[in-house]
Scaffold this motif. Sequence first.
Motif, PDB file in Angstrom:
ATOM      1  N   LEU A  58      11.750  17.731  -8.010  1.00 50.87           N
ATOM      2  CA  LEU A  58      12.059  18.319  -6.673  1.00 50.87           C
ATOM      3  C   LEU A  58      11.640  19.342  -6.352  1.00 50.87           C
ATOM      4  N   ARG A  59      10.975  20.020  -7.393  1.00 51.33           N
ATOM      5  CA  ARG A  59      10.315  21.201  -7.682  1.00 51.33           C
ATOM      6  C   ARG A  59       8.703  20.468  -6.951  1.00 51.33           C
ATOM      7  N   MET A  60       8.640  19.714  -7.206  1.00 50.77           N
ATOM      8  CA  MET A  60       6.792  19.514  -6.945  1.00 50.77           C
ATOM      9  C   MET A  60       6.685  18.286  -5.832  1.00 50.77           C
ATOM     10  N   SER A  61       8.494  18.260  -4.504  1.00 50.92           N
ATOM     11  CA  SER A  61       8.262  18.189  -3.478  1.00 50.92           C
ATOM     12  C   SER A  61       8.453  19.116  -2.651  1.00 50.92           C
ATOM     13  N   GLY A  62       8.598  20.382  -3.301  1.00 60.28           N
ATOM     14  CA  GLY A  62       8.683  21.516  -2.632  1.00 60.28           C
ATOM     15  C   GLY A  62       9.990  22.054  -1.689  1.00 60.28           C
ATOM     16  N   ILE A  63      11.212  21.667  -2.804  1.00 60.84           N
ATOM     17  CA  ILE A  63      12.696  21.520  -2.411  1.00 60.84           C
ATOM     18  C   ILE A  63      12.768  22.939  -2.389  1.00 60.84           C
ATOM     19  N   PRO A  64      13.926  24.061  -1.350  1.00 61.06           N
ATOM     20  CA  PRO A  64      13.919  25.139  -1.506  1.00 61.06           C
ATOM     21  C   PRO A  64      14.751  25.046  -3.035  1.00 61.06           C
TER      22      PRO A  64
ATOM     23  N   VAL B 200      18.751  12.238  -8.765  1.00 61.73           N
ATOM     24  CA  VAL B 200      18.648  13.646  -8.198  1.00 61.73           C
ATOM     25  C   VAL B 200      17.691  13.560  -7.049  1.00 61.73           C
ATOM     26  N   ASN B 201      16.817  12.837  -6.951  1.00 63.19           N
ATOM     27  CA  ASN B 201      16.143  12.926  -6.238  1.00 63.19           C
ATOM     28  C   ASN B 201      16.203  11.427  -4.886  1.00 63.19           C
ATOM     29  N   ARG B 202      18.022  11.289  -5.202  1.00 62.20           N
ATOM     30  CA  ARG B 202      18.337  11.014  -3.977  1.00 62.20           C
ATOM     31  C   ARG B 202      18.099   8.834  -3.806  1.00 62.20           C
ATOM     32  N   PRO B 203      17.642   8.568  -4.559  1.00 65.22           N
ATOM     33  CA  PRO B 203      17.395   7.371  -4.627  1.00 65.22           C
ATOM     34  C   PRO B 203      17.920   6.384  -3.726  1.00 65.22           C
ATOM     35  N   LEU B 204      18.213   4.908  -2.507  1.00 62.32           N
ATOM     36  CA  LEU B 204      18.418   4.090  -2.882  1.00 62.32           C
ATOM     37  C   LEU B 204      18.157   2.944  -3.804  1.00 62.32           C
ATOM     38  N   VAL B 205      17.900   2.632  -4.993  1.00 59.25           N
ATOM     39  CA  VAL B 205      17.549   1.837  -5.986  1.00 59.25           C
ATOM     40  C   VAL B 205      17.166   2.802  -7.485  1.00 59.25           C
ATOM     41  N   LEU B 206      17.883   1.793  -8.416  1.00 58.19           N
ATOM     42  CA  LEU B 206      17.245   2.705  -9.829  1.00 58.19           C
ATOM     43  C   LEU B 206      16.939   2.133 -10.431  1.00 58.19           C
ATOM     44  N   LEU B 207      16.047   2.630 -10.776  1.00 53.45           N
ATOM     45  CA  LEU B 207      14.901   1.346 -12.028  1.00 53.45           C
ATOM     46  C   LEU B 207      15.671   1.474 -13.062  1.00 53.45           C
ATOM     47  N   LEU B 208      15.835  -0.049 -14.138  1.00 58.06           N
ATOM     48  CA  LEU B 208      16.273   1.197 -15.687  1.00 58.06           C
ATOM     49  C   LEU B 208      15.480  -0.208 -17.123  1.00 58.06           C
TER      50      LEU B 208
ATOM     51  N   ASP C 111       0.696  -1.466  -0.287  1.00 53.79           N
ATOM     52  CA  ASP C 111       0.112  -0.154   0.136  1.00 53.79           C
ATOM     53  C   ASP C 111       0.725   0.668  -0.023  1.00 53.79           C
ATOM     54  N   VAL C 112       1.854   0.924  -0.003  1.00 56.23           N
ATOM     55  CA  VAL C 112       2.876   2.495  -0.861  1.00 56.23           C
ATOM     56  C   VAL C 112       3.451   2.967  -1.253  1.00 56.23           C
ATOM     57  N   PRO C 113       2.662   4.390  -2.278  1.00 60.08           N
ATOM     58  CA  PRO C 113       2.430   4.624  -3.900  1.00 60.08           C
ATOM     59  C   PRO C 113       3.570   4.716  -3.984  1.00 60.08           C
ATOM     60  N   PRO C 114       4.114   5.020  -5.480  1.00 61.96           N
ATOM     61  CA  PRO C 114       4.949   5.374  -5.726  1.00 61.96           C
ATOM     62  C   PRO C 114       6.415   6.275  -5.313  1.00 61.96           C
ATOM     63  N   ASP C 115       5.406   7.332  -5.150  1.00 62.91           N
ATOM     64  CA  ASP C 115       6.181   8.601  -4.793  1.00 62.91           C
ATOM     65  C   ASP C 115       6.592   9.019  -2.940  1.00 62.91           C
TER      66      ASP C 115
END
Length: 376
Positions: A110-116, A159-167, A79-83
Amino acid sequence: MVRGKAMSEEQSVIRLEHVAKEFDGETVLHDVCLDIRHGEFLTILGPSGCGKTTLLRLLAGFESPSSGEIILDGRSMRDVPPDGRRVNTVFQSYALFPHMSVFDNVAFGLRMSGIPKVEIGERVAKALRMVGLAGQAGRRPTSLSGGQQQRVAIARAVVNRPLVLLLDEPLSALDYKLRVQMRTELKQLRREMGITFIFVTHDQEEAFSMSDRVVVMNEGCVAQVGTPVEVYEQPVNMFVARFVGETNVFEGVAGQSDGGILQALVEGRTCELSSHRGFQPGDRIRVLLRPEDLLVEREEPEDDDKLWLPGRIMETVYKGSTWDMVVQLDSGHEILVTEFFDEDADKMNFQAGERVVVSWFDGWEVVLPHEDDEPF
């Protein structure tokens, strides 16, 4: 796993526990169990329709498992969404915004997440430097090459500093030369970033050239997990053996087995094979050998106790560093042999129609039970 502490290379960043997925009553993933280690380059390899993209979508959160658990960094993703997951995806189509600059594409999340604003500028600049596009921030994606667009997509993901990158098959739209170049760059990026890469492809060469481990899938099931060397040299079944490269299959019958040495009848001739499987006398077996594992001579060596199979060369193909030869054994069985050039150039000058004998390096064969024959 203890939250808040740095993960070691051997710790699992993702764990799949008995994951299955159904669509309209049809099961497309069957009981998948897998530990994916922190910082590794893992490739999911398989033919179209085997479930590899479905598995990637489950990890990303675009689909939910019908049963089982996906655990990311010690936390269930039910039940955890992608974001809400520290996972980002690079799609096959790259999915860049054509009306935005490279900078704005990378900064979008980053803008959608409200990062300064100041932090956005710093993080985007760092991500573009990392993928070699520091001077391209003001350009539009449509003015970039395919390889550059791919790097923008990667920068936007990391740029979102993920733990995992899916390609998801991100190299499929590139020409061969650029695909080879991007394989090297992806490996270097993985080392620089220190995060886990999960790469989906149907291309064996891509999988083997980049990966720490390979997951081979077939009909919604995990057929084998191992290093590229393990998967290529020690396939666990016929599907894997055939899917990950050329292989010659010899039919045989098991005899007595003692200490890893199996007495057998292969192509009508007695030989000894290296096998630790528990075959019983009379069991039908298959002996698998890669083309490069075979030896070809014009005459059977007098002082050699190997099994030499007589035959005739039907066709030769020059490939620069190797010769491929199609040999028809006296049994009627056609096999493929690859010989690498060495200092003895005359030895390589085989011609179609020549009589030869074929054998193999001791211990390089893989012996499987005859009934272990999955659809291919």
